[in-house]
Structure formats: structure tokens, C-alpha cells
Write a protein that holds these residues in place. Structure first.
Motif, PDB file in Angstrom:
ATOM      1  N   LYS A  41     -44.733  32.799  15.046  1.00 35.91           N
ATOM      2  CA  LYS A  41     -43.771  34.085  14.375  1.00 35.91           C
ATOM      3  C   LYS A  41     -42.608  32.898  13.753  1.00 35.91           C
ATOM      4  O   LYS A  41     -42.173  31.835  14.319  1.00 35.91           O
ATOM      5  CB  LYS A  41     -42.696  34.707  15.308  1.00 35.91           C
ATOM      6  N   LYS A  42     -42.445  33.452  12.552  1.00 32.04           N
ATOM      7  CA  LYS A  42     -41.507  33.053  11.455  1.00 32.04           C
ATOM      8  C   LYS A  42     -40.181  32.768  11.956  1.00 32.04           C
ATOM      9  O   LYS A  42     -38.818  32.126  11.297  1.00 32.04           O
ATOM     10  CB  LYS A  42     -41.850  33.220   9.949  1.00 32.04           C
ATOM     11  N   ASP A  43     -39.537  34.410  12.345  1.00 29.01           N
ATOM     12  CA  ASP A  43     -38.457  34.628  11.695  1.00 29.01           C
ATOM     13  C   ASP A  43     -37.524  34.081  13.387  1.00 29.01           C
ATOM     14  O   ASP A  43     -36.416  34.984  13.447  1.00 29.01           O
ATOM     15  CB  ASP A  43     -37.880  35.950  11.817  1.00 29.01           C
ATOM     16  N   GLY A  44     -37.777  33.592  14.493  1.00 31.50           N
ATOM     17  CA  GLY A  44     -37.320  32.946  15.329  1.00 31.50           C
ATOM     18  C   GLY A  44     -37.460  34.273  16.924  1.00 31.50           C
ATOM     19  O   GLY A  44     -36.925  33.571  18.013  1.00 31.50           O
ATOM     20  N   GLU A  45     -38.147  35.147  16.081  1.00 34.81           N
ATOM     21  CA  GLU A  45     -38.414  36.088  17.404  1.00 34.81           C
ATOM     22  C   GLU A  45     -39.796  35.731  18.449  1.00 34.81           C
ATOM     23  O   GLU A  45     -40.526  34.764  17.499  1.00 34.81           O
ATOM     24  CB  GLU A  45     -39.091  37.313  16.899  1.00 34.81           C
ATOM     25  N   VAL A  46     -39.965  35.755  19.733  1.00 33.19           N
ATOM     26  CA  VAL A  46     -40.498  35.519  20.128  1.00 33.19           C
ATOM     27  C   VAL A  46     -42.123  36.356  19.887  1.00 33.19           C
ATOM     28  O   VAL A  46     -41.954  37.176  20.491  1.00 33.19           O
ATOM     29  CB  VAL A  46     -40.285  35.741  21.914  1.00 33.19           C
ATOM     30  N   GLY A  47     -42.542  35.996  20.060  1.00 33.93           N
ATOM     31  CA  GLY A  47     -44.356  36.278  19.538  1.00 33.93           C
ATOM     32  C   GLY A  47     -45.383  36.123  20.630  1.00 33.93           C
ATOM     33  O   GLY A  47     -45.702  34.782  20.793  1.00 33.93           O
ATOM     34  N   ILE A  48     -45.904  36.543  21.551  1.00 36.38           N
ATOM     35  CA  ILE A  48     -47.350  36.071  22.612  1.00 36.38           C
ATOM     36  C   ILE A  48     -48.152  37.238  22.351  1.00 36.38           C
ATOM     37  O   ILE A  48     -48.791  38.380  21.981  1.00 36.38           O
ATOM     38  CB  ILE A  48     -46.247  36.374  23.860  1.00 36.38           C
ATOM     39  N   THR A  49     -49.340  36.334  22.204  1.00 33.94           N
ATOM     40  CA  THR A  49     -50.576  36.285  21.731  1.00 33.94           C
ATOM     41  C   THR A  49     -51.579  36.145  23.176  1.00 33.94           C
ATOM     42  O   THR A  49     -51.532  35.167  23.909  1.00 33.94           O
ATOM     43  CB  THR A  49     -51.299  36.436  21.006  1.00 33.94           C
ATOM     44  N   PHE A  50     -52.132  37.202  23.757  1.00 36.19           N
ATOM     45  CA  PHE A  50     -53.195  37.321  24.329  1.00 36.19           C
ATOM     46  C   PHE A  50     -54.451  38.187  24.171  1.00 36.19           C
ATOM     47  O   PHE A  50     -54.528  38.829  23.648  1.00 36.19           O
ATOM     48  CB  PHE A  50     -52.558  38.270  25.776  1.00 36.19           C
ATOM     49  N   LYS A  51     -55.524  37.718  25.165  1.00 38.08           N
ATOM     50  CA  LYS A  51     -56.923  38.471  25.035  1.00 38.08           C
ATOM     51  C   LYS A  51     -56.982  39.859  25.770  1.00 38.08           C
ATOM     52  O   LYS A  51     -56.226  39.255  26.805  1.00 38.08           O
ATOM     53  CB  LYS A  51     -58.197  37.271  25.500  1.00 38.08           C
ATOM     54  N   THR A  52     -57.703  40.841  25.223  1.00 42.80           N
ATOM     55  CA  THR A  52     -58.131  41.733  26.181  1.00 42.80           C
ATOM     56  C   THR A  52     -58.852  42.834  26.559  1.00 42.80           C
ATOM     57  O   THR A  52     -59.674  41.732  25.816  1.00 42.80           O
ATOM     58  CB  THR A  52     -56.433  42.777  25.261  1.00 42.80           C
ATOM     59  N   SER A  53     -59.418  43.495  27.469  1.00 41.46           N
ATOM     60  CA  SER A  53     -60.056  44.122  27.233  1.00 41.46           C
ATOM     61  C   SER A  53     -60.973  44.625  26.199  1.00 41.46           C
ATOM     62  O   SER A  53     -59.619  45.415  25.520  1.00 41.46           O
ATOM     63  CB  SER A  53     -60.539  45.271  28.080  1.00 41.46           C
ATOM     64  N   THR A  98     -52.152  38.272  33.066  1.00 42.53           N
ATOM     65  CA  THR A  98     -52.962  37.862  34.115  1.00 42.53           C
ATOM     66  C   THR A  98     -54.440  38.036  33.492  1.00 42.53           C
ATOM     67  O   THR A  98     -55.401  37.395  33.819  1.00 42.53           O
ATOM     68  CB  THR A  98     -51.800  39.110  35.408  1.00 42.53           C
ATOM     69  N   GLU A  99     -54.481  39.106  33.084  1.00 40.56           N
ATOM     70  CA  GLU A  99     -55.368  39.699  32.784  1.00 40.56           C
ATOM     71  C   GLU A  99     -56.524  39.101  31.974  1.00 40.56           C
ATOM     72  O   GLU A  99     -57.841  38.555  31.920  1.00 40.56           O
ATOM     73  CB  GLU A  99     -55.545  41.807  32.266  1.00 40.56           C
ATOM     74  N   SER A 100     -55.470  38.084  31.091  1.00 41.25           N
ATOM     75  CA  SER A 100     -56.449  37.929  29.224  1.00 41.25           C
ATOM     76  C   SER A 100     -56.498  36.648  30.798  1.00 41.25           C
ATOM     77  O   SER A 100     -57.540  35.841  30.491  1.00 41.25           O
ATOM     78  CB  SER A 100     -54.802  37.450  28.434  1.00 41.25           C
ATOM     79  N   HIS A 101     -55.998  35.696  31.445  1.00 36.23           N
ATOM     80  CA  HIS A 101     -56.146  34.498  32.286  1.00 36.23           C
ATOM     81  C   HIS A 101     -56.841  35.138  32.976  1.00 36.23           C
ATOM     82  O   HIS A 101     -58.823  34.125  32.943  1.00 36.23           O
ATOM     83  CB  HIS A 101     -55.148  33.894  32.900  1.00 36.23           C
ATOM     84  N   ARG A 102     -57.562  35.834  33.680  1.00 33.42           N
ATOM     85  CA  ARG A 102     -58.587  36.206  34.230  1.00 33.42           C
ATOM     86  C   ARG A 102     -59.555  36.212  33.162  1.00 33.42           C
ATOM     87  O   ARG A 102     -61.136  36.334  33.678  1.00 33.42           O
ATOM     88  CB  ARG A 102     -58.199  37.888  35.223  1.00 33.42           C
ATOM     89  N   ILE A 103     -60.062  37.112  32.238  1.00 35.12           N
ATOM     90  CA  ILE A 103     -60.989  37.348  31.744  1.00 35.12           C
ATOM     91  C   ILE A 103     -61.239  35.816  30.699  1.00 35.12           C
ATOM     92  O   ILE A 103     -62.689  35.869  31.268  1.00 35.12           O
ATOM     93  CB  ILE A 103     -60.478  38.465  30.292  1.00 35.12           C
ATOM     94  N   VAL A 104     -60.783  35.934  30.495  1.00 36.07           N
ATOM     95  CA  VAL A 104     -60.945  34.256  30.176  1.00 36.07           C
ATOM     96  C   VAL A 104     -61.612  33.229  31.107  1.00 36.07           C
ATOM     97  O   VAL A 104     -62.742  32.712  31.398  1.00 36.07           O
ATOM     98  CB  VAL A 104     -60.138  33.599  29.267  1.00 36.07           C
TER      99      VAL A 104
END
Length: 127
Positions: A41-53, A98-104
Motif C-alpha cells: 500500500k502506498k498511502d500508509g494504510e494497512v493492506g493485507i493479502t491472503f489466499k482463499t478458496s 487462518t484459512e489461508s494458512h490451512r490451504i497453503v
């Protein structure tokens, strides 16, 4: 969720490792495979990316504050980025991480899961 809270939560999941890469992103891995990325994220906001089903991806990609993850989703991968409000609340974000962790982890070889102490845990979740 702040980056400190994100890092603390991801670090609490089993057999995880942390690396700062890709221009300062907070990258969390299980068995050497990425399951969560904090940053981009370029504007200082928190950006969180995760894997999904597949199903979660179809639902989440249309929600305000969420989008197909830049770069990853454009290559056909099912990754979502939480980038703005309203997005997910902290509890929802923790569930998806947690689900992303499980999928990976499930994508790792059985031998690797056993080495990491994940085999019994994942088998119990599948049952």
C-alpha cells in the motif's frame, strides 16, 4: 488490524516463518510457501493479502474494501487483498488468514507437513 497485530497473529499460527521482502512487505510463510502478505500500500494504510478458496474468492472480490490481489489474482491465483474500510473486521480477517494458512499447508507434501508437525493437525481438521 495494525501491522503489529497482523504480524503477532500470523506468528501465532503453527510452523510459520516471517520475511520482509518485496519493498518492505511483511510476508508470512508455512513450509516456505507464502500464505499472507502485509503491505503493497502506498498511502500508509494497512493492506493485507491472503489466499482463499474458490468460493470465498468469488464472494469476497465483490465486497467493499476487498479486491482481487494485485499481481497475484491477475495470474489466475485466488488471492484477496483487504485494502480499505469497511473490508473485514479483525475477527473475520483472522479467520481468513487462518484459512489461508490451512490451504497453503495442505498444498505441501505429506512429508513436509509431517516435518513441520502439521500432518496430525490438518488430518483432524479434514475429518
Amino acid at each position: 488490524m495494525t501491522y503489529d497485530e497482523y504480524n503477532a497473529f500470523c506468528g501465532s499460527l503453527p510452523a510459520t516463518t516471517y520475511v520482509c521482502q518485496w519493498g518492505g512487505s511483511h510476508v508470512w510463510k508455512v513450509g516456505g510457501k507464502v500464505f499472507a502478505i502485509g503491505g503493497w500500500k502506498k498511502d500508509g494504510e494497512v493492506g493485507i493479502t491472503f489466499k482463499t478458496s474458490d468460493l470465498s474468492y468469488e464472494i469476497l472480490k465483490e465486497q467493499p474494501g476487498l479486491r482481487p490481489a494485485p499481481y497475484l489474482a491477475s495470474r489466475g491465483m485466488k488471492w484477496i487483498q483487504h485494502y480499505a474500510e469497511p473490508g473485514l473486521d479483525d475477527d473475520g480477517l483472522k479467520q481468513y488468514l487462518t484459512e489461508s494458512h490451512r490451504i497453503v499447508a495442505l498444498g505441501l507434501s505429506k512429508k513436509k507437513r509431517k516435518e513441520l508437525g502439521l500432518e496430525d493437525r490438518l488430518d483432524a481438521e479434514i475429518r
